[in-house]
Design a protein around this motif. Sequence first.
Motif, mmCIF file in Angstrom:
data_model
loop_
_atom_site.group_PDB
_atom_site.id
_atom_site.type_symbol
_atom_site.label_atom_id
_atom_site.label_comp_id
_atom_site.label_asym_id
_atom_site.label_seq_id
_atom_site.Cartn_x
_atom_site.Cartn_y
_atom_site.Cartn_z
ATOM 1 N N ASP A 216 0.814 -1.223 0.000
ATOM 2 C CA ASP A 216 0.000 0.000 0.000
ATOM 3 C C ASP A 216 0.845 1.269 0.000
ATOM 4 O OD1 ASP A 216 -2.313 -1.526 0.036
ATOM 5 O OD2 ASP A 216 -2.608 -1.347 2.205
ATOM 6 N N GLU A 217 1.899 1.269 0.809
ATOM 7 C CA GLU A 217 2.740 2.467 0.911
ATOM 8 C C GLU A 217 3.457 2.749 -0.410
ATOM 9 O OE1 GLU A 217 6.587 4.181 3.376
ATOM 10 O OE2 GLU A 217 5.484 2.471 4.202
ATOM 11 N N LEU A 218 4.005 1.712 -0.990
ATOM 12 C CA LEU A 218 4.699 1.868 -2.270
ATOM 13 C C LEU A 218 3.727 2.302 -3.368
ATOM 14 C CD1 LEU A 218 7.308 1.571 -3.918
ATOM 15 C CD2 LEU A 218 6.719 -0.850 -4.229
ATOM 16 N N ARG A 219 2.569 1.652 -3.420
ATOM 17 C CA ARG A 219 1.570 1.989 -4.437
ATOM 18 C C ARG A 219 1.116 3.442 -4.312
ATOM 19 N NH1 ARG A 219 -1.570 -1.525 -3.124
ATOM 20 N NH2 ARG A 219 -3.172 -0.334 -2.086
ATOM 21 N N SER A 220 0.968 3.922 -3.090
ATOM 22 C CA SER A 220 0.460 5.283 -2.880
ATOM 23 C C SER A 220 1.435 6.360 -3.352
ATOM 24 C CB SER A 220 0.119 5.503 -1.406
ATOM 25 O OG SER A 220 1.304 5.585 -0.625
ATOM 26 N N LEU A 221 2.695 5.975 -3.580
ATOM 27 C CA LEU A 221 3.669 6.945 -4.090
ATOM 28 C C LEU A 221 3.455 7.241 -5.575
ATOM 29 C CD1 LEU A 221 6.908 5.636 -2.349
ATOM 30 C CD2 LEU A 221 5.634 7.723 -1.796
ATOM 31 N N GLY A 222 2.765 6.339 -6.272
ATOM 32 C CA GLY A 222 2.588 6.541 -7.707
ATOM 33 C C GLY A 222 3.918 6.400 -8.422
ATOM 34 N N CYS A 223 4.209 7.327 -9.307
ATOM 35 C CA CYS A 223 5.431 7.272 -10.114
ATOM 36 C C CYS A 223 6.170 8.597 -10.003
ATOM 37 C CB CYS A 223 5.051 6.992 -11.576
ATOM 38 S SG CYS A 223 6.415 7.106 -12.740
ATOM 39 N N LEU A 224 7.440 8.541 -9.675
ATOM 40 C CA LEU A 224 8.250 9.755 -9.573
ATOM 41 C C LEU A 224 8.309 10.491 -10.913
ATOM 42 C CD1 LEU A 224 10.139 11.637 -7.981
ATOM 43 C CD2 LEU A 224 12.007 10.045 -8.481
ATOM 44 N N GLY A 225 8.413 9.746 -12.013
ATOM 45 C CA GLY A 225 8.457 10.376 -13.332
ATOM 46 C C GLY A 225 7.172 11.111 -13.668
ATOM 47 N N VAL A 226 6.034 10.496 -13.397
ATOM 48 C CA VAL A 226 4.745 11.146 -13.640
ATOM 49 C C VAL A 226 4.604 12.353 -12.707
ATOM 50 C CG1 VAL A 226 2.229 10.876 -13.507
ATOM 51 C CG2 VAL A 226 3.623 9.074 -14.543
ATOM 52 N N GLY A 227 5.061 12.200 -11.469
ATOM 53 C CA GLY A 227 5.037 13.325 -10.533
ATOM 54 C C GLY A 227 5.874 14.485 -11.031
ATOM 55 N N SER A 228 7.000 14.183 -11.647
ATOM 56 C CA SER A 228 7.871 15.218 -12.201
ATOM 57 C C SER A 228 7.180 15.973 -13.329
ATOM 58 C CB SER A 228 9.171 14.574 -12.703
ATOM 59 O OG SER A 228 9.960 15.513 -13.363
ATOM 60 N N VAL A 229 6.506 15.235 -14.199
ATOM 61 C CA VAL A 229 5.760 15.876 -15.295
ATOM 62 C C VAL A 229 4.642 16.746 -14.726
ATOM 63 C CG1 VAL A 229 4.243 15.456 -17.272
ATOM 64 C CG2 VAL A 229 6.305 14.078 -16.971
ATOM 65 N N SER A 230 3.959 16.236 -13.720
ATOM 66 C CA SER A 230 2.869 17.000 -13.101
ATOM 67 C C SER A 230 3.389 18.278 -12.445
ATOM 68 C CB SER A 230 2.154 16.150 -12.049
ATOM 69 O OG SER A 230 1.585 15.013 -12.637
ATOM 70 N N GLU A 231 4.567 18.189 -11.850
ATOM 71 C CA GLU A 231 5.127 19.334 -11.131
ATOM 72 C C GLU A 231 5.750 20.364 -12.070
ATOM 73 O OE1 GLU A 231 7.846 20.230 -7.165
ATOM 74 O OE2 GLU A 231 7.670 18.177 -7.892
ATOM 75 N N PHE A 232 6.454 19.911 -13.094
ATOM 76 C CA PHE A 232 7.219 20.820 -13.941
ATOM 77 C C PHE A 232 6.633 21.037 -15.334
ATOM 78 C CE2 PHE A 232 10.335 19.434 -10.822
ATOM 79 C CZ PHE A 232 10.984 20.615 -10.515
ATOM 80 N N GLY A 233 5.767 20.140 -15.796
ATOM 81 C CA GLY A 233 5.247 20.257 -17.152
ATOM 82 C C GLY A 233 6.360 20.070 -18.169
ATOM 83 N N PRO A 234 6.182 20.610 -19.374
ATOM 84 C CA PRO A 234 7.168 20.399 -20.434
ATOM 85 C C PRO A 234 8.278 21.451 -20.484
ATOM 86 C CG PRO A 234 5.238 21.455 -21.339
ATOM 87 C CD PRO A 234 4.966 21.229 -19.872
ATOM 88 N N ALA A 235 8.267 22.418 -19.578
ATOM 89 C CA ALA A 235 9.141 23.588 -19.708
ATOM 90 C C ALA A 235 10.614 23.340 -19.394
ATOM 91 C CB ALA A 235 8.619 24.718 -18.823
ATOM 92 N N ASP A 236 10.919 22.349 -18.585
ATOM 93 C CA ASP A 236 12.302 22.130 -18.156
ATOM 94 C C ASP A 236 13.003 21.192 -19.133
ATOM 95 O OD1 ASP A 236 14.547 20.749 -16.780
ATOM 96 O OD2 ASP A 236 13.938 22.018 -15.095
ATOM 97 N N PRO A 237 14.003 21.674 -19.879
ATOM 98 C CA PRO A 237 14.631 20.844 -20.913
ATOM 99 C C PRO A 237 15.333 19.588 -20.384
ATOM 100 C CG PRO A 237 15.508 23.106 -20.970
ATOM 101 C CD PRO A 237 14.527 23.022 -19.839
ATOM 102 N N GLU A 238 15.952 19.667 -19.207
ATOM 103 C CA GLU A 238 16.635 18.484 -18.674
ATOM 104 C C GLU A 238 15.631 17.405 -18.275
ATOM 105 O OE1 GLU A 238 20.651 19.482 -16.507
ATOM 106 O OE2 GLU A 238 19.134 20.974 -15.956
ATOM 107 N N LEU A 239 14.537 17.818 -17.665
ATOM 108 C CA LEU A 239 13.504 16.861 -17.291
ATOM 109 C C LEU A 239 12.816 16.310 -18.538
ATOM 110 C CD1 LEU A 239 11.983 18.639 -14.182
ATOM 111 C CD2 LEU A 239 13.499 16.659 -14.220
ATOM 112 N N ALA A 240 12.611 17.149 -19.537
ATOM 113 C CA ALA A 240 12.008 16.694 -20.794
ATOM 114 C C ALA A 240 12.900 15.653 -21.466
ATOM 115 C CB ALA A 240 11.760 17.881 -21.721
ATOM 116 N N ARG A 241 14.207 15.852 -21.411
ATOM 117 C CA ARG A 241 15.146 14.888 -21.999
ATOM 118 C C ARG A 241 15.027 13.528 -21.300
ATOM 119 N NH1 ARG A 241 19.554 12.804 -20.249
ATOM 120 N NH2 ARG A 241 19.859 14.295 -18.561
#
Length: 195
Positions: free
Chosen positions: A96-121
């Motif tokens: 349950d604890e692991l599942r509730s974290l979701g995905c760090l990558g999806v969280g990054s997209v949600s937090e930063f969107g497409p604007a950050d070139p390093e994260l987009a890469r």
Amino acid sequence: MARPREFDRTEALQKATKVFWDKGYAATSTDHLLKEMNIGRQSLYNAFGDKRKLYLEALESYQDTTVAGHVRRLTDAESPLEGIRQLLAGIAPEDDELRSLGCLGVGSVSEFGPADPELARLRDRTNRILGEEVSTRIRAAQALGEIDESVDVADATGFVLLTMTGLQVSARAGADVASMRRQADFAVDRLAARS
């Protein structure tokens, strides 16, 4: 002058990854990282640079590990369609604890969107690797008659990747294993050839 304390860099990175995964980048303070990693400020800067560089390294390491797991589930099954089912079902871990974290990558997209070139890469690299593997399995499923040959491979690949993202967001929102796995089965059943 006192020597800096020795520490296990890999272990410290794993601890930082867990903090970023749980809280996101903006909500994670350097002080919180130092406490969780059990290192001093200078050790953080010497080993990782600053908070942003640490985040990028943590995200890249997380994505490498996660994609390897996705690809393993996708390719371990003899049936390509079953491999896609295992890929999607694996988004819903029993813990349950692991599942509730979701995905760090999806969280990054949600937090930063497409604007950050390093994260987009990083995101694009991950999507390319996983997309190629999914496309290969879809073509194999078509060759075996598991998926109708008229299905567009690019569209089906996009559907599988979008389903993964939806499941990961659902996990973060508190979805339970059973409902997530039902949705994974529903998605795979939409791909299956009609007899």
